[in-house]
Every structure is written in C-alpha cells, then in structure tokens.
Design a protein around this motif. Structure first.
Motif, PDB file in Angstrom:
ATOM      1  N   PHE A   1       0.796  -1.224   0.000  1.00  0.00           N
ATOM      2  CA  PHE A   1       0.000   0.000   0.000  1.00  0.00           C
ATOM      3  C   PHE A   1       0.832   1.279   0.000  1.00  0.00           C
ATOM      4  O   PHE A   1       0.321   2.337  -0.340  1.00  0.00           O
ATOM      5  CB  PHE A   1      -0.952   0.011   1.208  1.00  0.00           C
ATOM      6  CG  PHE A   1      -1.900  -1.143   1.208  1.00  0.00           C
ATOM      7  CD1 PHE A   1      -3.034  -1.131   0.421  1.00  0.00           C
ATOM      8  CD2 PHE A   1      -1.647  -2.266   1.978  1.00  0.00           C
ATOM      9  CE1 PHE A   1      -3.911  -2.203   0.416  1.00  0.00           C
ATOM     10  CE2 PHE A   1      -2.507  -3.347   1.982  1.00  0.00           C
ATOM     11  CZ  PHE A   1      -3.643  -3.318   1.201  1.00  0.00           C
ATOM     12  N   GLY A   2       2.084   1.191   0.422  1.00  0.00           N
ATOM     13  CA  GLY A   2       2.965   2.349   0.412  1.00  0.00           C
ATOM     14  C   GLY A   2       3.217   2.916   1.795  1.00  0.00           C
ATOM     15  O   GLY A   2       2.557   2.568   2.775  1.00  0.00           O
ATOM     16  N   LYS A   3       4.216   3.789   1.844  1.00  0.00           N
ATOM     17  CA  LYS A   3       4.636   4.415   3.091  1.00  0.00           C
ATOM     18  C   LYS A   3       4.882   5.891   2.812  1.00  0.00           C
ATOM     19  O   LYS A   3       5.516   6.250   1.825  1.00  0.00           O
ATOM     20  CB  LYS A   3       5.918   3.743   3.591  1.00  0.00           C
ATOM     21  CG  LYS A   3       6.414   4.266   4.901  1.00  0.00           C
ATOM     22  CD  LYS A   3       7.638   3.475   5.363  1.00  0.00           C
ATOM     23  CE  LYS A   3       8.141   3.992   6.688  1.00  0.00           C
ATOM     24  NZ  LYS A   3       9.301   3.244   7.169  1.00  0.00           N
ATOM     25  N   ARG A   4       4.388   6.724   3.693  1.00  0.00           N
ATOM     26  CA  ARG A   4       4.586   8.170   3.580  1.00  0.00           C
ATOM     27  C   ARG A   4       5.942   8.537   4.169  1.00  0.00           C
ATOM     28  O   ARG A   4       6.428   7.871   5.067  1.00  0.00           O
ATOM     29  CB  ARG A   4       3.502   8.915   4.351  1.00  0.00           C
ATOM     30  CG  ARG A   4       2.119   8.647   3.869  1.00  0.00           C
ATOM     31  CD  ARG A   4       1.110   9.309   4.823  1.00  0.00           C
ATOM     32  NE  ARG A   4      -0.241   8.994   4.445  1.00  0.00           N
ATOM     33  CZ  ARG A   4      -0.948   9.673   3.567  1.00  0.00           C
ATOM     34  NH1 ARG A   4      -0.425  10.708   2.952  1.00  0.00           N
ATOM     35  NH2 ARG A   4      -2.176   9.328   3.272  1.00  0.00           N
ATOM     36  N   GLU A   5       6.501   9.626   3.700  1.00  0.00           N
ATOM     37  CA  GLU A   5       7.753  10.128   4.265  1.00  0.00           C
ATOM     38  C   GLU A   5       7.515  10.786   5.616  1.00  0.00           C
ATOM     39  O   GLU A   5       8.386  10.819   6.462  1.00  0.00           O
ATOM     40  CB  GLU A   5       8.413  11.119   3.306  1.00  0.00           C
ATOM     41  CG  GLU A   5       8.919  10.467   2.028  1.00  0.00           C
ATOM     42  CD  GLU A   5       9.978   9.422   2.287  1.00  0.00           C
ATOM     43  OE1 GLU A   5      10.877   9.647   3.125  1.00  0.00           O
ATOM     44  OE2 GLU A   5       9.896   8.342   1.659  1.00  0.00           O
ATOM     45  N   GLU A   6       6.325  11.340   5.799  1.00  0.00           N
ATOM     46  CA  GLU A   6       5.963  12.015   7.039  1.00  0.00           C
ATOM     47  C   GLU A   6       4.613  11.500   7.504  1.00  0.00           C
ATOM     48  O   GLU A   6       3.826  10.977   6.709  1.00  0.00           O
ATOM     49  CB  GLU A   6       5.857  13.528   6.806  1.00  0.00           C
ATOM     50  CG  GLU A   6       7.154  14.158   6.362  1.00  0.00           C
ATOM     51  CD  GLU A   6       6.991  15.637   6.064  1.00  0.00           C
ATOM     52  OE1 GLU A   6       5.867  16.167   6.171  1.00  0.00           O
ATOM     53  OE2 GLU A   6       7.994  16.264   5.715  1.00  0.00           O
ATOM     54  N   CYS A   7       4.330  11.680   8.787  1.00  0.00           N
ATOM     55  CA  CYS A   7       3.034  11.288   9.328  1.00  0.00           C
ATOM     56  C   CYS A   7       1.917  12.068   8.642  1.00  0.00           C
ATOM     57  O   CYS A   7       2.075  13.240   8.312  1.00  0.00           O
ATOM     58  CB  CYS A   7       2.956  11.535  10.834  1.00  0.00           C
ATOM     59  SG  CYS A   7       3.640  10.214  11.825  1.00  0.00           S
ATOM     60  N   TRP A   8       0.786  11.407   8.471  1.00  0.00           N
ATOM     61  CA  TRP A   8      -0.411  12.045   7.954  1.00  0.00           C
ATOM     62  C   TRP A   8      -0.864  13.124   8.927  1.00  0.00           C
ATOM     63  O   TRP A   8      -0.804  12.963  10.138  1.00  0.00           O
ATOM     64  CB  TRP A   8      -1.489  10.976   7.775  1.00  0.00           C
ATOM     65  CG  TRP A   8      -2.872  11.508   7.620  1.00  0.00           C
ATOM     66  CD1 TRP A   8      -3.385  12.134   6.525  1.00  0.00           C
ATOM     67  CD2 TRP A   8      -3.922  11.462   8.590  1.00  0.00           C
ATOM     68  NE1 TRP A   8      -4.690  12.479   6.753  1.00  0.00           N
ATOM     69  CE2 TRP A   8      -5.046  12.078   8.012  1.00  0.00           C
ATOM     70  CE3 TRP A   8      -4.021  10.962   9.878  1.00  0.00           C
ATOM     71  CZ2 TRP A   8      -6.257  12.196   8.681  1.00  0.00           C
ATOM     72  CZ3 TRP A   8      -5.224  11.089  10.548  1.00  0.00           C
ATOM     73  CH2 TRP A   8      -6.325  11.701   9.951  1.00  0.00           C
ATOM     74  N   VAL A   9      -1.317  14.233   8.386  1.00  0.00           N
ATOM     75  CA  VAL A   9      -1.788  15.355   9.209  1.00  0.00           C
ATOM     76  C   VAL A   9      -3.290  15.499   8.971  1.00  0.00           C
ATOM     77  O   VAL A   9      -3.723  15.648   7.824  1.00  0.00           O
ATOM     78  CB  VAL A   9      -1.047  16.664   8.840  1.00  0.00           C
ATOM     79  CG1 VAL A   9      -1.594  17.830   9.640  1.00  0.00           C
ATOM     80  CG2 VAL A   9       0.450  16.499   9.031  1.00  0.00           C
ATOM     81  N   PRO A  10      -4.089  15.473  10.030  1.00  0.00           N
ATOM     82  CA  PRO A  10      -5.535  15.601   9.866  1.00  0.00           C
ATOM     83  C   PRO A  10      -5.932  17.020   9.499  1.00  0.00           C
ATOM     84  O   PRO A  10      -5.171  17.974   9.706  1.00  0.00           O
ATOM     85  CB  PRO A  10      -6.080  15.238  11.252  1.00  0.00           C
ATOM     86  CG  PRO A  10      -4.980  15.609  12.185  1.00  0.00           C
ATOM     87  CD  PRO A  10      -3.705  15.324  11.432  1.00  0.00           C
ATOM     88  N   SER A  11      -7.139  17.158   8.989  1.00  0.00           N
ATOM     89  CA  SER A  11      -7.674  18.491   8.696  1.00  0.00           C
ATOM     90  C   SER A  11      -7.938  19.207  10.019  1.00  0.00           C
ATOM     91  O   SER A  11      -8.024  18.573  11.074  1.00  0.00           O
ATOM     92  CB  SER A  11      -8.979  18.364   7.906  1.00  0.00           C
ATOM     93  OG  SER A  11      -9.998  17.855   8.754  1.00  0.00           O
ATOM     94  N   PRO A  12      -8.096  20.527   9.982  1.00  0.00           N
ATOM     95  CA  PRO A  12      -8.391  21.261  11.223  1.00  0.00           C
ATOM     96  C   PRO A  12      -9.654  20.746  11.930  1.00  0.00           C
ATOM     97  O   PRO A  12      -9.712  20.704  13.150  1.00  0.00           O
ATOM     98  CB  PRO A  12      -8.570  22.706  10.759  1.00  0.00           C
ATOM     99  CG  PRO A  12      -7.748  22.790   9.508  1.00  0.00           C
ATOM    100  CD  PRO A  12      -7.874  21.440   8.858  1.00  0.00           C
ATOM    101  N   GLU A  13     -10.667  20.324  11.150  1.00  0.00           N
ATOM    102  CA  GLU A  13     -11.897  19.799  11.743  1.00  0.00           C
ATOM    103  C   GLU A  13     -11.653  18.474  12.461  1.00  0.00           C
ATOM    104  O   GLU A  13     -12.322  18.143  13.425  1.00  0.00           O
ATOM    105  CB  GLU A  13     -12.981  19.583  10.675  1.00  0.00           C
ATOM    106  CG  GLU A  13     -13.392  20.830   9.921  1.00  0.00           C
ATOM    107  CD  GLU A  13     -12.410  21.179   8.801  1.00  0.00           C
ATOM    108  OE1 GLU A  13     -11.850  20.278   8.137  1.00  0.00           O
ATOM    109  OE2 GLU A  13     -12.197  22.384   8.587  1.00  0.00           O
ATOM    110  N   GLN A  14     -10.718  17.689  11.962  1.00  0.00           N
ATOM    111  CA  GLN A  14     -10.429  16.375  12.548  1.00  0.00           C
ATOM    112  C   GLN A  14      -9.427  16.445  13.686  1.00  0.00           C
ATOM    113  O   GLN A  14      -9.361  15.547  14.513  1.00  0.00           O
ATOM    114  CB  GLN A  14      -9.860  15.443  11.468  1.00  0.00           C
ATOM    115  CG  GLN A  14     -10.791  15.201  10.318  1.00  0.00           C
ATOM    116  CD  GLN A  14     -10.081  14.559   9.139  1.00  0.00           C
ATOM    117  OE1 GLN A  14      -8.887  14.717   8.932  1.00  0.00           O
ATOM    118  NE2 GLN A  14     -10.840  13.812   8.347  1.00  0.00           N
ATOM    119  N   ALA A  15      -8.664  17.510  13.766  1.00  0.00           N
ATOM    120  CA  ALA A  15      -7.551  17.597  14.712  1.00  0.00           C
ATOM    121  C   ALA A  15      -7.966  17.425  16.175  1.00  0.00           C
ATOM    122  O   ALA A  15      -7.198  16.878  16.961  1.00  0.00           O
ATOM    123  CB  ALA A  15      -6.821  18.926  14.523  1.00  0.00           C
ATOM    124  N   ALA A  16      -9.168  17.823  16.529  1.00  0.00           N
ATOM    125  CA  ALA A  16      -9.611  17.704  17.919  1.00  0.00           C
ATOM    126  C   ALA A  16      -9.746  16.248  18.364  1.00  0.00           C
ATOM    127  O   ALA A  16      -9.732  15.957  19.545  1.00  0.00           O
ATOM    128  CB  ALA A  16     -10.943  18.427  18.109  1.00  0.00           C
TER     129      ALA A  16
END
Length: 147
Positions: free
Chosen positions: A129-144
């Motif tokens: 499936f692949g690997k990102r170089e950096e961690c996924w960052v959630p949207s501002p709405e999801q961040a909470a």
C-alpha cells in the motif's frame, strides 16, 4: 522512539483510542475512514509515532518503532481493555454503527485463523500500500479527535 512512561498515565480515558501507523498509507486511510464514519465521535486516534500512541504501544508490550499491530485502548470495555490485531479491527467496526457493524459477523471465524491473515497484511502493508515520508496530518476539523 523512546516512549515517555508518564505519558500513558496522563492519557484521556473518556473515549476509546485507536493507535495507528501514521506513515502507513493503509493505516492512515483507515484513520480517515474512522473519522468520516464515526458520526458520534466515539473514537480518538493517536499515531504510534507520537507520544500518546507510543505510550499506548509500550504499555501493550509492543515496540512503536516496529509496528505490526493495530490496537485500541478502550476504557469502556472490560476495565480498560487493549484490543489487538483482528480483534481490534472487529471492535472498531462494532462501534461504528450500520452498515459497518455488520462486519462483526467475522467474529465467528476463530482468532487463530483471523490473526494470521491480519499479520500477513500488517507485515506487507508498506510494500502493498505504500509508506509516507511524514506522518499524515488531519484536517483542522479532525484535529480535535487526534491525540
């Protein structure tokens, strides 16, 4: 990453916490799936690369630098049970409501058959499936909902 042992003691215990691999494409797709389909906001999420996720992994006896398990810390079940592998996936689905709750039918398949399939996918997730170089960052709405 060396997890801070005190981090586990300070985690919020009001909702189940899904620990996911923040650099895994499959795992972050699952995290986004949960955020979209958990309409009641039942779950919090923690990347195992961050302090909260790493602390939960270490508490569960797992190495956050060698992630091969999907886990949920659920303070509402059996006094704070940690669900792992295929049990964690089924527990997650059981809490999402219909139609996802219907997937719990797979509990009829014994764990000794489910977990090897889960572990096969976990061991090969970066290759398939692949690997990102950096961690996924959630949207501002999801961040909470992210620890």
């Amino acid at each position: 990453m060396a997890a801070d042992p005190s981090a586990f003691a300070t985690l919020p215990r009001d909702k189940p916490i899904i620990v996911f691999d923040g650099v895994c494409v499959l795992c972050t797709a699952n995290a986004r799936f949960v955020l979209k389909n958990d309409r009641e906001g039942r779950f919090r999420l923690a990347a195992m690369q961050d302090d909260a996720g790493a602390a939960i992994m270490v508490h569960a006896g797992l190495d956050p630098d060698d992630p091969t398990s999907f886990i949920i810390l659920d303070p509402e079940s059996e006094g704070g049970r940690i669900w792992m592998n295929s049990d964690a996936v089924l527990h997650m689905w059981s809490q999402l409501g219909l139609p996802w709750r219907a997937a719990v039918i797979f509990r009829i398949v014994p764990r000794f058959l489910r977990d090897p399939v889960y572990k096969l996918i976990a061991r090969n997730r970066y290759k398939w499936f692949g690997k990102r170089e950096e961690c996924w960052v959630p949207s501002p709405e999801q961040a909470a909902r992210i620890l």
